[in-house]
Design a protein around this motif. Structure first.
Motif, PDB file in Angstrom:
ATOM      1  N   ILE A   1      -0.166  -9.303  -3.286  1.00  0.00           N
ATOM      2  CA  ILE A   1      -0.553  -9.360  -4.490  1.00  0.00           C
ATOM      3  C   ILE A   1      -1.524  -8.082  -4.647  1.00  0.00           C
ATOM      4  O   ILE A   1      -1.294  -7.189  -5.643  1.00  0.00           O
ATOM      5  CB  ILE A   1      -1.008  -9.887  -5.516  1.00  0.00           C
ATOM      6  CG1 ILE A   1      -0.044 -10.444  -5.976  1.00  0.00           C
ATOM      7  CG2 ILE A   1      -0.851  -9.262  -7.207  1.00  0.00           C
ATOM      8  CD1 ILE A   1       0.236 -12.621  -6.795  1.00  0.00           C
ATOM      9  N   VAL A   2      -2.906  -8.726  -3.936  1.00  0.00           N
ATOM     10  CA  VAL A   2      -3.953  -7.708  -3.735  1.00  0.00           C
ATOM     11  C   VAL A   2      -3.739  -6.628  -2.835  1.00  0.00           C
ATOM     12  O   VAL A   2      -4.129  -5.949  -3.898  1.00  0.00           O
ATOM     13  CB  VAL A   2      -5.130  -8.822  -3.178  1.00  0.00           C
ATOM     14  CG1 VAL A   2      -6.238  -7.818  -2.703  1.00  0.00           C
ATOM     15  CG2 VAL A   2      -5.476  -9.700  -3.571  1.00  0.00           C
ATOM     16  N   ALA A   3      -3.190  -6.742  -1.564  1.00  0.00           N
ATOM     17  CA  ALA A   3      -2.709  -5.618  -1.365  1.00  0.00           C
ATOM     18  C   ALA A   3      -1.937  -3.580  -2.672  1.00  0.00           C
ATOM     19  O   ALA A   3      -2.111  -2.274  -2.538  1.00  0.00           O
ATOM     20  CB  ALA A   3      -1.562  -5.977   0.039  1.00  0.00           C
ATOM     21  N   ASN A   4      -0.721  -4.685  -2.976  1.00  0.00           N
ATOM     22  CA  ASN A   4      -0.012  -3.925  -4.275  1.00  0.00           C
ATOM     23  C   ASN A   4      -0.830  -3.213  -5.280  1.00  0.00           C
ATOM     24  O   ASN A   4      -1.023  -2.303  -5.792  1.00  0.00           O
ATOM     25  CB  ASN A   4       0.869  -4.834  -5.081  1.00  0.00           C
ATOM     26  CG  ASN A   4       2.464  -4.491  -4.240  1.00  0.00           C
ATOM     27  OD1 ASN A   4       3.255  -3.049  -3.738  1.00  0.00           O
ATOM     28  ND2 ASN A   4       2.186  -5.314  -3.075  1.00  0.00           N
ATOM     29  N   VAL A   5      -1.428  -4.334  -5.377  1.00  0.00           N
ATOM     30  CA  VAL A   5      -2.625  -3.028  -6.532  1.00  0.00           C
ATOM     31  C   VAL A   5      -3.954  -2.546  -6.637  1.00  0.00           C
ATOM     32  O   VAL A   5      -3.942  -1.979  -6.879  1.00  0.00           O
ATOM     33  CB  VAL A   5      -3.770  -4.419  -7.777  1.00  0.00           C
ATOM     34  CG1 VAL A   5      -4.939  -4.247  -8.610  1.00  0.00           C
ATOM     35  CG2 VAL A   5      -2.675  -5.664  -8.178  1.00  0.00           C
ATOM     36  N   ILE A   6      -4.051  -2.770  -5.352  1.00  0.00           N
ATOM     37  CA  ILE A   6      -5.800  -2.109  -4.651  1.00  0.00           C
ATOM     38  C   ILE A   6      -4.971  -0.293  -3.941  1.00  0.00           C
ATOM     39  O   ILE A   6      -5.325   0.360  -3.752  1.00  0.00           O
ATOM     40  CB  ILE A   6      -6.193  -2.968  -3.446  1.00  0.00           C
ATOM     41  CG1 ILE A   6      -6.423  -3.503  -3.861  1.00  0.00           C
ATOM     42  CG2 ILE A   6      -7.296  -0.851  -2.448  1.00  0.00           C
ATOM     43  CD1 ILE A   6      -6.933  -4.594  -2.319  1.00  0.00           C
ATOM     44  N   ALA A   7      -3.091  -0.757  -3.520  1.00  0.00           N
ATOM     45  CA  ALA A   7      -2.892   0.612  -3.280  1.00  0.00           C
ATOM     46  C   ALA A   7      -2.521   1.252  -3.828  1.00  0.00           C
ATOM     47  O   ALA A   7      -2.847   2.468  -4.093  1.00  0.00           O
ATOM     48  CB  ALA A   7      -1.699   0.060  -2.270  1.00  0.00           C
ATOM     49  N   PHE A   8      -2.256   1.016  -4.973  1.00  0.00           N
ATOM     50  CA  PHE A   8      -0.771   1.765  -6.358  1.00  0.00           C
ATOM     51  C   PHE A   8      -1.880   2.061  -7.407  1.00  0.00           C
ATOM     52  O   PHE A   8      -1.873   2.628  -7.317  1.00  0.00           O
ATOM     53  CB  PHE A   8      -0.341   0.492  -7.287  1.00  0.00           C
ATOM     54  CG  PHE A   8       1.144   0.558  -6.371  1.00  0.00           C
ATOM     55  CD1 PHE A   8       2.058   1.538  -6.699  1.00  0.00           C
ATOM     56  CD2 PHE A   8       1.734  -0.171  -5.161  1.00  0.00           C
ATOM     57  CE1 PHE A   8       3.166   1.613  -6.451  1.00  0.00           C
ATOM     58  CE2 PHE A   8       2.704   0.017  -4.993  1.00  0.00           C
ATOM     59  CZ  PHE A   8       3.403   0.380  -5.466  1.00  0.00           C
ATOM     60  N   VAL A   9      -3.664   0.868  -7.398  1.00  0.00           N
ATOM     61  CA  VAL A   9      -4.969   1.456  -8.329  1.00  0.00           C
ATOM     62  C   VAL A   9      -5.178   3.006  -7.594  1.00  0.00           C
ATOM     63  O   VAL A   9      -6.010   3.977  -8.117  1.00  0.00           O
ATOM     64  CB  VAL A   9      -5.537   0.485  -8.216  1.00  0.00           C
ATOM     65  CG1 VAL A   9      -6.843   1.150  -8.519  1.00  0.00           C
ATOM     66  CG2 VAL A   9      -4.745  -0.139  -9.682  1.00  0.00           C
ATOM     67  N   ALA A  10      -5.881   2.590  -6.182  1.00  0.00           N
ATOM     68  CA  ALA A  10      -5.763   3.639  -5.281  1.00  0.00           C
ATOM     69  C   ALA A  10      -5.394   5.474  -5.627  1.00  0.00           C
ATOM     70  O   ALA A  10      -5.430   6.638  -5.824  1.00  0.00           O
ATOM     71  CB  ALA A  10      -6.098   3.050  -4.181  1.00  0.00           C
ATOM     72  N   LEU A  11      -4.393   4.741  -5.109  1.00  0.00           N
ATOM     73  CA  LEU A  11      -2.440   6.549  -5.674  1.00  0.00           C
ATOM     74  C   LEU A  11      -2.267   7.066  -6.156  1.00  0.00           C
ATOM     75  O   LEU A  11      -2.501   7.971  -6.952  1.00  0.00           O
ATOM     76  CB  LEU A  11      -1.113   5.070  -5.041  1.00  0.00           C
ATOM     77  CG  LEU A  11      -1.347   5.246  -3.459  1.00  0.00           C
ATOM     78  CD1 LEU A  11       0.157   4.864  -3.362  1.00  0.00           C
ATOM     79  CD2 LEU A  11      -1.317   6.659  -2.751  1.00  0.00           C
ATOM     80  N   ALA A  12      -2.359   6.391  -7.779  1.00  0.00           N
ATOM     81  CA  ALA A  12      -2.738   6.367  -9.135  1.00  0.00           C
ATOM     82  C   ALA A  12      -4.065   7.503  -9.145  1.00  0.00           C
ATOM     83  O   ALA A  12      -4.004   8.696  -9.743  1.00  0.00           O
ATOM     84  CB  ALA A  12      -2.805   5.584 -10.147  1.00  0.00           C
ATOM     85  N   LYS A  13      -5.458   6.554  -8.774  1.00  0.00           N
ATOM     86  CA  LYS A  13      -6.419   7.605  -8.882  1.00  0.00           C
ATOM     87  C   LYS A  13      -5.942   9.170  -8.097  1.00  0.00           C
ATOM     88  O   LYS A  13      -7.451   9.922  -8.333  1.00  0.00           O
ATOM     89  CB  LYS A  13      -7.764   6.350  -8.715  1.00  0.00           C
ATOM     90  CG  LYS A  13      -8.787   7.185  -8.553  1.00  0.00           C
ATOM     91  CD  LYS A  13      -9.334   8.087  -9.760  1.00  0.00           C
ATOM     92  CE  LYS A  13     -10.342   8.679 -10.137  1.00  0.00           C
ATOM     93  NZ  LYS A  13     -11.073   9.621 -11.634  1.00  0.00           N
ATOM     94  N   LEU A  14      -5.802   9.202  -7.173  1.00  0.00           N
ATOM     95  CA  LEU A  14      -5.556  10.211  -6.073  1.00  0.00           C
ATOM     96  C   LEU A  14      -4.729  11.020  -6.252  1.00  0.00           C
ATOM     97  O   LEU A  14      -5.505  12.380  -7.173  1.00  0.00           O
ATOM     98  CB  LEU A  14      -4.985  10.018  -4.465  1.00  0.00           C
ATOM     99  CG  LEU A  14      -4.742  10.910  -3.868  1.00  0.00           C
ATOM    100  CD1 LEU A  14      -5.917  11.967  -3.512  1.00  0.00           C
ATOM    101  CD2 LEU A  14      -3.966   9.878  -2.362  1.00  0.00           C
ATOM    102  N   ILE A  15      -3.404  10.655  -7.390  1.00  0.00           N
ATOM    103  CA  ILE A  15      -2.856  11.551  -8.448  1.00  0.00           C
ATOM    104  C   ILE A  15      -2.887  12.100  -9.293  1.00  0.00           C
ATOM    105  O   ILE A  15      -3.262  13.745  -9.784  1.00  0.00           O
ATOM    106  CB  ILE A  15      -1.343  10.854  -8.698  1.00  0.00           C
ATOM    107  CG1 ILE A  15      -0.786  10.379  -6.522  1.00  0.00           C
ATOM    108  CG2 ILE A  15      -0.764  11.781  -9.241  1.00  0.00           C
ATOM    109  CD1 ILE A  15       0.414   9.389  -7.668  1.00  0.00           C
TER     110      ILE A  15
END
Length: 407
Positions: A260-274
């Motif tokens: 859960i932590v990995a998904n939240v961190i990764a997707f929030v970060a990727l969304a910010k990158l986009i």
């Protein structure tokens, strides 16, 4: 006016399911009609009657008490994080999972949870007219979550045809894991959180019956004998000793937290990158704005004023790109205030109460790849759009049904 728009939205969401149907002539309208009536009654009863609210609030209090007990264990290891008014999200929401997941596994080990799942699933099959295993699976995924429910259904999945496998894959988009519902109730209104769970179960059956109607002959409408999970058996095929089983359960809970932590961190970060990349093109562009525009008509059909509908659409897009935890974290401090009307509070809370997002698609496809043959897995992979649409429609239908009775 907004009540009429909400009712119209409910009809339009059902029409979208019909439009995406793989075989419109095979749709069993009587069965769908019964499920809609039952679900509307549940939404009405749980939101409009004092006894219904008392039942939901009692269940919420039960989950909250579990979380409070879990905090005792977390406080032993991290007292500075628990004995404070401003707990970090990781400690306040996820760490209690280390106690709650093993609790549900213990109930499974001693046979209580399987007994409950079996008979409630049988009752739903009788009421709704849906195949026995699909009804059983609807309850199973409500307790266990998508990948877990699929994993314990391995024997059935291998025996069922690819069309029924797709049905289960579509339903898996709309589940939650009961072991982390307690965490949800800490972040959004518990009454709507718990109301959404049974509503989602029936709506998952409704949407799949519309979009992927499958005729199941009586001789095939059976539940395969599902033995204990092989991982809980020793070399002689006997049940694993209790404390060995409990240790594995705790380790599994730890892995769940990390996922859960990995998904939240990764997707929030990727969304910010986009967002940063889109911002280079134009300062206004962002995923939130783009998805807000796409989802806006559906948000408005939930009976929201224009301004609230746009906010709702942004939260809907955020949930699809990331997950429900991100939205909950964003609104947890304001959803109980005057910033949200009661109707807005109800439809938003209900909509986010599922695992329907882009990352879940990958989890489901990966799970099927490890269970069924290539033909069935390829069929599911070719129908990714159906998984996404079914998950979104279930969330919209549930929000619309609860919204009808929450103003």
């Amino acid at each position: 006016m907004y009540l009429l728009v909400n009712a119209l939205g409910l009809l339009i969401f059902l029409a979208i399911g019909f439009a995406f149907s793989k075989d419109r002539k095979a749709i069993k309208w009587m069965s769908i009609g019964v499920m809609i009536v039952v679900n509307l009654f549940l939404a009405w009863f749980l939101t409009s009657f004092s006894i219904g609210r008392m039942m939901v609030e009692a269940a919420a209090a039960g989950f909250n008490s579990l979380v409070d007990v879990a905090y005792e264990g977390v406080a032993f290891a991290f007292p500075s994080q628990i004995n404070t008014d401003s707990k970090d999200w990781f400690f306040s929401v996820l760490m209690p999972v280390l106690m709650i997941v093993p609790l549900f596994d213990i109930l499974t080990y001693i046979g209580i949870l399987p007994f409950i799942i079996k008979w409630i699933g049988w009752a739903i099959s009788k009421i709704t007219g849906q195949p026995k295993f699909e009804s059983f699976f609807a309850i199973e995924m409500m307790f266990l979550g998508n990948t877990e429910a699929l994993a314990v259904s391995t024997l059935q999945l291998k025996q069922m045809n690819k069309e029924r496998n797709l049905t289960l894959a579509m339903m898996s988009m709309s589940c939650v894991t009961a072991s982390i519902v307690g965490a949800y109730t800490q972040m959004m209104p518990p009454s709507y959180i718990l109301t959404a769970i049974p509503i989602n179960v029936l709506n998952a059956l409704i949407v799949t019956a519309l979009m992927n109607p499958v005729d199941v002959p009586a001789e095939e409408d059976t539940i395969a004998t599902i033995g204990a999970n092989p991982e809980t058996l020793d070399a002689n095929g006997k049940k694993e000793p209790f404390f060995s089983f409990l240790g594995n359960s705790i380790i599994g809970a730890g892995k769940l937290i990390l996922i859960i932590v990995a998904n939240v961190i990764a997707f929030v970060a990727l969304a910010k990158l986009i967002d940063n990349v889109l911002g280079v093109v134009h300062p206004w562009l962002s995923l939130e704005h783009i998805l807000g525009i796409i989802m806006y008509p559906f948000a408005w059909l939930l009976g929201l004023p224009f301004d609230d509908a746009f906010k709702m659409a942004q939260y809907m897009g955020m949930k699809l790109v990331t997950n429900e935890f991100v939205v909950m974290q964003d609104v947890t401090k304001t959803i109980g205030t005057s910033a949200f009307t009661e109707h807005f509070r109800a439809v938003l809370t209900t909509f986010v109460m599922s695992f329907a997002n882009f990352s879940t698609v990958g989890m489901i496809i990966g799970c099927f790849k490890g269970i069924v043959d290539d033909e069935k897995n390829d069929y599911i992979s070719k129908n990714v759009l159906y998984l996404l649409v079914s998950g979104i429609l279930v969330s919209l239908l549930s929000a619309a049904m609860v919204g009808l009775f929450s103003w």
